[in-house]
Structures are given as C-alpha cells and as structure tokens.
Scaffold this motif. Structure first.
Motif, PDB file in Angstrom:
ATOM      1  N   UNK A 295     -15.847 -17.561  -4.610  1.00  0.00           N
ATOM      2  CA  UNK A 295     -14.443 -17.445  -4.189  1.00  0.00           C
ATOM      3  C   UNK A 295     -13.912 -16.036  -4.490  1.00  0.00           C
ATOM      4  N   UNK A 296     -14.264 -15.558  -5.660  1.00  0.00           N
ATOM      5  CA  UNK A 296     -13.817 -14.202  -6.018  1.00  0.00           C
ATOM      6  C   UNK A 296     -14.470 -13.172  -5.113  1.00  0.00           C
ATOM      7  N   UNK A 297     -15.740 -13.354  -4.805  1.00  0.00           N
ATOM      8  CA  UNK A 297     -16.437 -12.411  -3.923  1.00  0.00           C
ATOM      9  C   UNK A 297     -15.802 -12.400  -2.541  1.00  0.00           C
ATOM     10  N   UNK A 298     -15.457 -13.565  -2.064  1.00  0.00           N
ATOM     11  CA  UNK A 298     -14.791 -13.660  -0.756  1.00  0.00           C
ATOM     12  C   UNK A 298     -13.444 -12.955  -0.790  1.00  0.00           C
ATOM     13  N   UNK A 299     -12.730 -13.096  -1.900  1.00  0.00           N
ATOM     14  CA  UNK A 299     -11.432 -12.438  -2.043  1.00  0.00           C
ATOM     15  C   UNK A 299     -11.589 -10.924  -1.979  1.00  0.00           C
ATOM     16  N   UNK A 300     -12.630 -10.410  -2.668  1.00  0.00           N
ATOM     17  CA  UNK A 300     -12.874  -8.956  -2.656  1.00  0.00           C
ATOM     18  C   UNK A 300     -13.213  -8.477  -1.247  1.00  0.00           C
ATOM     19  N   UNK A 301     -14.070  -9.234  -0.554  1.00  0.00           N
ATOM     20  CA  UNK A 301     -14.461  -8.849   0.819  1.00  0.00           C
ATOM     21  C   UNK A 301     -13.237  -8.834   1.738  1.00  0.00           C
ATOM     22  N   UNK A 302     -12.355  -9.807   1.575  1.00  0.00           N
ATOM     23  CA  UNK A 302     -11.142  -9.861   2.406  1.00  0.00           C
ATOM     24  C   UNK A 302     -10.228  -8.666   2.131  1.00  0.00           C
ATOM     25  N   UNK A 303     -10.135  -8.274   0.848  1.00  0.00           N
ATOM     26  CA  UNK A 303      -9.329  -7.085   0.519  1.00  0.00           C
ATOM     27  C   UNK A 303      -9.906  -5.856   1.202  1.00  0.00           C
ATOM     28  N   UNK A 304     -11.226  -5.736   1.147  1.00  0.00           N
ATOM     29  CA  UNK A 304     -11.895  -4.570   1.760  1.00  0.00           C
ATOM     30  C   UNK A 304     -11.668  -4.572   3.263  1.00  0.00           C
ATOM     31  N   UNK A 305     -11.761  -5.769   3.899  1.00  0.00           N
ATOM     32  CA  UNK A 305     -11.536  -5.858   5.345  1.00  0.00           C
ATOM     33  C   UNK A 305     -10.089  -5.518   5.704  1.00  0.00           C
ATOM     34  N   UNK A 306      -9.172  -5.850   4.784  1.00  0.00           N
ATOM     35  CA  UNK A 306      -7.767  -5.508   5.013  1.00  0.00           C
ATOM     36  C   UNK A 306      -7.570  -3.993   5.015  1.00  0.00           C
ATOM     37  N   UNK A 307      -8.299  -3.329   4.137  1.00  0.00           N
ATOM     38  CA  UNK A 307      -8.209  -1.863   4.086  1.00  0.00           C
ATOM     39  C   UNK A 307      -8.666  -1.256   5.396  1.00  0.00           C
ATOM     40  N   UNK A 308      -9.846  -1.736   5.882  1.00  0.00           N
ATOM     41  CA  UNK A 308     -10.378  -1.246   7.156  1.00  0.00           C
ATOM     42  C   UNK A 308     -11.381  -2.252   7.702  1.00  0.00           C
ATOM     43  N   UNK A 309     -11.199  -2.693   8.935  1.00  0.00           N
ATOM     44  CA  UNK A 309     -12.164  -3.633   9.539  1.00  0.00           C
ATOM     45  C   UNK A 309     -13.527  -2.982   9.774  1.00  0.00           C
ATOM     46  N   UNK A 310     -13.593  -1.664   9.580  1.00  0.00           N
ATOM     47  CA  UNK A 310     -14.865  -0.970   9.769  1.00  0.00           C
ATOM     48  C   UNK A 310     -15.881  -1.240   8.682  1.00  0.00           C
ATOM     49  N   UNK A 311     -15.439  -1.795   7.553  1.00  0.00           N
ATOM     50  CA  UNK A 311     -16.355  -2.117   6.459  1.00  0.00           C
ATOM     51  C   UNK A 311     -17.158  -3.382   6.808  1.00  0.00           C
ATOM     52  N   UNK A 312     -18.464  -3.321   6.570  1.00  0.00           N
ATOM     53  CA  UNK A 312     -19.341  -4.478   6.803  1.00  0.00           C
ATOM     54  C   UNK A 312     -20.006  -4.868   5.487  1.00  0.00           C
ATOM     55  N   UNK A 313     -20.095  -6.178   5.230  1.00  0.00           N
ATOM     56  CA  UNK A 313     -20.765  -6.617   4.013  1.00  0.00           C
ATOM     57  C   UNK A 313     -22.235  -6.902   4.300  1.00  0.00           C
ATOM     58  N   UNK A 314     -23.055  -6.802   3.276  1.00  0.00           N
ATOM     59  CA  UNK A 314     -24.491  -7.022   3.409  1.00  0.00           C
ATOM     60  C   UNK A 314     -25.029  -7.503   2.073  1.00  0.00           C
ATOM     61  N   UNK A 315     -26.357  -7.564   1.977  1.00  0.00           N
ATOM     62  CA  UNK A 315     -26.996  -8.032   0.753  1.00  0.00           C
ATOM     63  C   UNK A 315     -26.612  -7.175  -0.443  1.00  0.00           C
ATOM     64  N   UNK A 316     -26.420  -5.869  -0.205  1.00  0.00           N
ATOM     65  CA  UNK A 316     -26.153  -4.947  -1.315  1.00  0.00           C
ATOM     66  C   UNK A 316     -24.699  -4.472  -1.381  1.00  0.00           C
ATOM     67  N   UNK A 317     -23.961  -4.774  -0.340  1.00  0.00           N
ATOM     68  CA  UNK A 317     -22.610  -4.212  -0.243  1.00  0.00           C
ATOM     69  C   UNK A 317     -21.569  -5.301  -0.006  1.00  0.00           C
ATOM     70  N   UNK A 318     -20.474  -5.184  -0.746  1.00  0.00           N
ATOM     71  CA  UNK A 318     -19.305  -5.988  -0.434  1.00  0.00           C
ATOM     72  C   UNK A 318     -18.637  -5.467   0.827  1.00  0.00           C
ATOM     73  N   UNK A 319     -18.813  -4.207   1.067  1.00  0.00           N
ATOM     74  CA  UNK A 319     -18.320  -3.568   2.281  1.00  0.00           C
ATOM     75  C   UNK A 319     -18.791  -2.125   2.338  1.00  0.00           C
TER      76      UNK A 319
END
Length: 374
Positions: A295-319
């Motif tokens: 849940x916390x990881x999802x929250x962090x990813x959503x914050x990053x997407x809010x900053x810029x939709x250009x961020x993509x998450x992967x195995x090593x990156x939250x964005x």
C-alpha cells in the motif's frame, strides 16, 4: 612669368615716378592732363603690384594645401593597406616565412610585413613607426603563444582575443592620431574581455575525449546539484568511466549519483538516482523494504505519477524517465545534444538545467509526501 610682370611694372612705376618728380621740380612743367594721367597710372601700377603679390601668396598657399592634401590621401592609403595586409597575415594564426632560395608558391608574410612597416616609416615620424612596430611585435607574440597553447586554447580564447584586440586597437589609435592630429584612446582591454566573455566563444575543430566528456558530466552535475542544496556524497567517477569504455560486451554500467530524498514514517529511505546505461536517465529507486508494504509502495508510485506521468515504474524503479530536455548517449556519442555538450559555455548551462530539472522533481515529491504524511 611673375618675374617679367614685376619687371614691367617696375619700369612703368619708375617712369611714372620720374615724371611726377620732374613735374614737381619744374613747377608744373607738364600739361595738366598728362599730370592727371601720370598720377592715375602711379595708383594703377601700385595696385597691380599689390595684386600680383596677393595672387602669388594665394597660389603658394593653394600649392601647399594641394601638397598637404596629396600627402594626407597617400598616408590614408598606406595606413589602410597596412591594416589590410596585417589582417591577411594574422588570419591563419601564424606568420609564414619562406625559407627556400627561390620560393615559387610560398608567400613570405614576414617580408611583406616588414615592407608594410617601411611604408609606414616613409610617411610618419620615427616615434610613430617605433610605436607601431612594438604593437605589431606584441600582437604576433600573443598570437604565437595562443597557437602553442594546445588543449588549453579553449580556456584562453576570451583572454587571447581581448589581448589581440587591445594591440590592434592601439595600432589603429596610433595611426589615427598621426593622420588626424587628434588624441584617440583605444578601447580598454577589460571592456573587451567583459564583452567577449558573453559571446560563447568556441574553437571549432577542438577534439573532445569521450573519457573527459563523461568525467566532466559527473563532476559538473555533482557541483550543480550541490549548488541546489541537495545532499549528495561526492564521488570520483574516473574508474567507472574507464571501465565503461573498456569493453563492448558485459561492460560496466548502471552507475551514477544517488540522492537521499525522503524518509517515511516507517523509517524507509527513498532515494533518487541519476544513472547511466547507454544514455542518461533518472528517477526514484525501489526500496526493498517496501515489498512488505504494497500500500505504501503504491502511494509512492502515485505521488511520482502526480509529479509527471512520464515516470514509469519497473523492477528496480518506483519511477524512472529520460531527461526532459537533453539526451546524452555516452556509449554511441551520436545524440544531437552532444553538439551543445562540445561547446564549453553551452555545456555549463546544460548541466545547470539538468540539476534544476532533477531538483524540481525531488522538491515536488517532498512536498506531496509531506502533505500525504507518507
């Protein structure tokens, strides 16, 4: 011609004066009409003599003026030709000398320059000639020193052109003072250097080593990030860069600058990283400790997407994402933005913009994380 006129006028004046004296001695022996004619003739002859004097003086003045004008025009021509020849000689950055006894295709620029200086000497004073010679010597010396600077040319280019301009403008001031008899001060070197420093001077054709370019990137980016008050642990990337270019397969990569960004309420550190594969990219690293808290990881990813939709998450990156503006592929070195990277002043600006872009994403993340009590 003027001597004959003076002779005839002298004879006529002598005759008229003689008649005038005889008439006075012999108590008006001459008829009244002859006396009046003679008196008028004396006045006319005197007037003619004065007129001849004035005309002769005017002619001499005009002759002197014409002579001075001719000399002035010739000096103008010689001085302009001298500056044009000096321009041709220094244009390639060296003074060429012909050493062969019978040079056919080789131009001896030094001899040309010496002859130009001899023309200056013919039309000016010894003091002016000496001053010009000294300034030309200084100019050539500065040019030779700059051409011998090797890889340091780019660092010296603004100062060199300021010094070159200083000598050139001094030469022009000396010639102008001699030509127009006025005092003319050359533009100050400091003013020239200040002006040139704003011109993004760049020496075309200077070779840039790929090792030096990448080391510059990492060193300057760290400096610029520090200027943005980001907390980084400074690192020397020399060994990484050497290993990066050491081999094509299984090469050393995925290294870069790690920046601590935010500590969650659970004590988990979120880091931002600038990283290199073929090209540069950056983003928020995945924290392994968050695997137990989706849940916390999802929250962090959503914050990053809010900053810029250009961020993509992967195995090593939250964005993660590529830079917004500049694409630098340090493996192929063929991305178009390397044309800017080769230019020193533009390169500095590029690194500053990189740092501001990264800082902007980090600051936005921190604000949103605080608001959401991450």
């Amino acid at each position: 011609m003027s001597k004959k006129i003076y002779a005839w006028l002298g004879i006529l004046l002598s005759i008229s004066l003689s008649l005038f004296v005889l008439n006075k001695v012999y108590e008006d022996a001459l008829p009244k009409i002859i006396e009046e004619i003679n008196n008028g003739a004396i006045g006319a002859i005197l007037t003619a003599i004065v007129t001849v004097f004035l005309l002769q003086g005017q002619t001499a003045t005009e002759e002197e003026r014409d002579k001075n004008l001719t000399v002035f025009e010739k000096k103008q021509e010689v001085y302009h030709q001298f500056l044009e020849k000096l321009k041709d000689i220094v244009e390639d950055g060296k003074v060429q000398i012909a050493l062969n006894k019978d040079p056919v295709d080789t131009i001896d620029e030094l001899k040309d320059l010496l002859f130009q200086l001899s023309y200056i000497q013919m039309h000016s004073t010894e003091e002016t000639t000496k001053a010009i010679f000294e300034r030309v010597t200084h100019l050539i010396k500065k040019m030779n020193e700059f051409m011998a600077a090797g890889e340091d040319k780019q660092k010296l280019v603004a100062n060199y052109y300021a010094s070159f301009s200083e000598e050139l403008f001094n030469i022009v001031a000396i010639l102008k003072n001699d030509l127009y008899k006025t005092t003319s001060n050359p533009i100050a070197k400091e003013s020239i250097e200040t002006l040139l420093s704003e011109c993004d001077l760049f020496i075309e054709g200077e070779k840039l080593d790929k090792y030096e370019m990448q080391n510059y990137f990492w060193n300057e980016l760290q400096t610029q990030l520090e200027n943005q008050d980001l907390d980084i642990e400074r690192k020397d990337f020399t060994q990484d860069v050497n290993q990066y270019y050491a081999r094509a397969r299984n090469r050393h990569r995925y290294y870069g600058i790690k920046i601590p960004v935010y500590t969650t309420k659970n004590g988990e550190m979120i880091n931002f990283k600038v990283e290199l594969d073929n090209g540069i990219y950056y983003g928020f690293l995945r924290n392994e400790t968050m695997l137990d808290n989706p849940e916390q990881e999802t929250q962090v990813i959503n914050i990053i997407k809010t900053i810029s939709p250009g961020f993509s998450n992967s195995q090593w990156w939250l964005g993660w994402k590529n830079p917004d503006k500049y694409a630098l592929n340090f493996w192929t070195l063929d991305s178009k933005d390397f044309e800017y990277f080769k230019h020193p002043q533009r390169r500095t600006r590029m690194m500053s913009e990189y740092a501001k872009e990264i800082t902007n994403y980090i600051r936005q993340f921190q604000v949103l994380a605080e608001e959401q009590q991450l």
